[in-house]
Every structure is written in C-alpha cells, then in structure tokens.
Design an enzyme around this catalytic site. Sequence first.
Site, PDB file in Angstrom:
ATOM      1  N   GLU A 171     107.066   6.594  27.737  1.00 10.15           N
ATOM      2  CA  GLU A 171     107.761   5.461  27.110  1.00 10.15           C
ATOM      3  C   GLU A 171     108.043   5.765  25.638  1.00 10.15           C
ATOM      4  OE1 GLU A 171     106.854   0.673  26.368  1.00 10.15           O
ATOM      5  OE2 GLU A 171     105.283   2.032  27.081  1.00 10.15           O
TER       6      GLU A 171
ATOM      7  N   LYS B  32     113.842  -2.339  30.544  1.00 13.43           N
ATOM      8  CA  LYS B  32     112.619  -3.023  30.976  1.00 13.43           C
ATOM      9  C   LYS B  32     112.889  -4.501  31.226  1.00 13.43           C
ATOM     10  CE  LYS B  32     107.715  -3.421  29.805  1.00 13.43           C
ATOM     11  NZ  LYS B  32     106.661  -3.115  28.802  1.00 13.43           N
TER      12      LYS B  32
ATOM     13  N   CYS C 245     105.598   0.998  31.744  1.00  9.43           N
ATOM     14  CA  CYS C 245     104.251   0.593  31.354  1.00  9.43           C
ATOM     15  C   CYS C 245     103.734  -0.568  32.187  1.00  9.43           C
ATOM     16  CB  CYS C 245     104.250   0.277  29.852  1.00  9.43           C
ATOM     17  SG  CYS C 245     102.587   0.290  29.124  1.00  9.43           S
TER      18      CYS C 245
END
Length: 524
Positions: free
Chosen positions: A271, A339, A389
């Site tokens: 990330e 995301k 994540c």
Amino acid sequence: MTGSATLAARHPWLVLAAVAAAGALQTLACVHTAAWPLPLAAIALLAWAVQQATPRQAALLGWAFGTAWLGAATWWLFISMHRYGGLPAPLAVAAVALLSAALSVYLGAAMAWVAHRRSGRPLADASRFAAGWLAAELARGVLFTGFPWAASGYTQVDGPLAVLAPWLGVYGIGALLAWVGALLVSGLWQGPAARWRPAALALAVLALPAAWGIVLGPPEFTRPGRSLNVALLQTNVAQDEKFAAERMPATLAWVAHALTSAQADLVVTPETAVPLLPDQLQDLVPGYWDGLRQHFSRPGGPAALVGVPLGNFEAGYTNSVVGLSADTAAPGGGYRYDKTHLVPFGEFIPTGFRWFTELMNIPLGDFNRGPLNPPSFVVGGARVAPNICYEDLFGEELARRFADAASAPTVLANISNIGWFGDTIAIPQHLNISRLRSLELQRPMLRATNTGATAVIDHRGVVQAALPPFTVGVLNATVQGREGLTPFARWAAAAGLWPLWALAALGLAWPRRQGAAGKLVDRP
C-alpha cells in the site's frame, strides 16, 4: 442452588474479574491459532456466568468480557496514536480503552437479553446465547462502518470448525463456537441423568467437522485455474520515515528497481509504496511513472499492481492501486482500483471527531470511496482482485465480486501497510484474517506489505511462502488460481450478511418456554 450458582452469587466481583480475564486471554488464539480451544473455554465461562445472572448483571458481564477482549486484541492502536501521531500517552490509552468499551456495548446488551429470556432448557438457552453472540459480532462488524477486528471466528482458522468456513463465513463460525461453548455448561443445572447430554452434543459438534477434515479432507467447491509466477515486494519503511524527504528518493529507487527487475508474471507492491501523488512524484523524480509504464507495456511481458495515492484538491483523493501491463498501455486501457471501505480516523474523519484528529500529528484526510464492485485485473488469463489493507476484514464485501461466476476473481491480492502499529501482534492477526478469507472464498491470497506479513496463502488458507517481517525483500512464488464458487460466496454475494442477521433475530425472538430447571436458575 448448585455449588457453581452459589459461587456466582457469593462472589460476583470474582466472577466478573474471571470473565474479563477470559475475554482478554482468548485473543491469544487470534495470534497463535494452535490455541483455538482457548476461546471455547472463555465463551463457556461467560455463558456459565450469564446463566446465573440477572439481566443487569449479564449486561455487565458481557460488557466486561468484550472490553477486555477488544482491549487485548487492539492495544497496538496506542502505537499509531502515541508514537506516530504524537498523542500524549494518557490520551492514547484512554482512546483505546474507550473504543473497546464502546464497541462492547453490543455484547453487553445481547447478554442482558439472553438472561432476560432464559428458560432453563439447555438447548434453547445455548441457542439463544449463540444468537446473542452473533448479533453482537454482526453489530460490531457493520454499524458505523464496522470494526470486526478479532472476530471470534478468526481464532478457529486452524481449529476443527475451519472446515465449515466455505459455508458459514467467519461470523457463522463464531456463532457455532458460541453455541458449542454454551452447550458445554448449559446442563450444569439439570438432574444427574441429563447433566452431560448438552456437553456430549457440544463435543460431537466439534468432533464431526474434525473427523470430516481428517478422513475426507477439506471440501472443494472450486477447481484449479491459471497459475501465475508472482513477486511480492516488502519495502520495510518505518512509518515515521515514510514521508521523510531524505529517505524518499532511495525508497522510490528501490521500488522501481524491484518492479522492473522482477522475473514474474505479476509484481505487487505494498500500500502506498509510491507515497506521492503523480504531480508530486513528477516534481521529485521526473519520468518515474513514464519509465514504469514503458517497462510494463511490452507485449507478453510482466504486469504490476502498484499502491499509490491518486487525485487532486479539486477532485479529491483516493487510496489506490494502479495496474500496469501491455493491455493497460493500449489506447483506452488502464486499470485502477480505489479503496472502498475506508478506515475511520485514518482515511475519513467521523462527524464530530475532527477535534480528536487535530490532536495528532498524522497526515489524515477525507478520502473518496471507490466503486462497490470493481473489476479484476486480468493477467495471463487470471483475474486478480486487489483489496487494500483493512478491506480484507469484510468478507461479505469481497464476496460482492463473486456475483457472476464467469467474471469472479481467481486470485485475491491484499496490499497493506500496518507499519503504523510497529512490531506487534497486529501482523500475525492480519495474516490470519487473510487466511480466513481464503477459506471462505477458496481463493489464494497474495499479501504484499510494508513491514509484514508478506505471504502467499493457498485456497485452503495455508501459508505457502512468506518473508520475515521487518526485512526488505521480494517474495517469489507460484500461485494457483481457482474457478468456481463456495456456498459462502454465493449467498454473501446475493444477500450480504442479511441471512445471519435473520438467524440472530430469530434466535433472540424465539418464544420463551420455561423448563423444569428454569425455576432453579431464573432471577427476578
């Protein structure tokens, strides 16, 4: 009144302390999965205490159990707030404690209802306890964007109930775990002849999946698909150095070298491995992105997934993954994943809490959310579905990508940076979360992380290869994609978590019929 009931009545604070300690200790199994029986014992102790309690006492027991459970499981939040955020230590401790206490209200309320509806009938009471447990875990995992970290099902990734993950998912496993734990103690108030029947049923529920796994092996709902040679980068950049001007050029140079020198079909970075917006990167290292695009544009050459922030002040910002390949270099090509499920306080600021985030010296902001059902990144016939994540905590959200079996992902890829939490139990916890996702969906999971755990997990949840945490390196491995859908993928794609909500509501609302033993255990 039985001896155990006498203990609870005479020493309520001792019982409360024991229940809280059990809640804290069960989190060991989120890290060391060989300790899977520990949560079963902890839940059984809570069920035993709730069986003898008034609704008010049961609420306190559930709340204490939950607060200790979450505090022990997420204490590492202190590091991000104090070490990296500059929040004074007392305030950081208070913040973790308040978060744990607030999220445990759900379990306290559920246990109060369980005590209120107690019937004295072992099977009914154990089922109602499991329904309350399920409702509390669902509420914690969904409401206010959800925080399902350390859900009880993750403790069973190496236990006998893991074989049921392709059907039940993590919350279903947690509910079954709670049912078994409550059954183990629900017969203590019965007559001598019937006292051990519920415990025998509980042991049978554990033994059957274990025997199934040993004799027949894990159920296979999927079939082999395309294989990929992969290279997963682990940058190991300390969080307080990630945006340091003196460190960034060397980090960017290492990432570019690792990307372009890897001998693999697919190269994956952590990330925000490139931590600058494109315009900022162009100012610091002119031609950086152009060089990467050129390298990965060769027909028949490798492809890459690169973690990077995107956007600008006018359009807003996203935490993203850019896909680079010959296909994306063609006119009209390009792959981008933004995301979707953002982290409260990290990637968006909940209404009314800006004052809290302003106390910390962390570059926070309100990011834009990506689409709910993004396409996969196609590499060599394999369909790779990135998630970033914290997103792999939400199996029901990943399952949305499996609504169409023909276009469903064949490989999952989690790119993460939990360097915010230092060298703590957060690393193995997150690895086990990814393992459970692989079990639910029967897909391999690639994990490319900043500080660990960088790993390749197969479709049975087994770690095939991994780098040591807190090292710089590249993990080379071969991953076998999978085609087909598990039962969990089918029902979660179609209905989300609503079937489990309905099951919990049914269990909690089931009519209360007093059993013969109920007169011994009911309280005013």
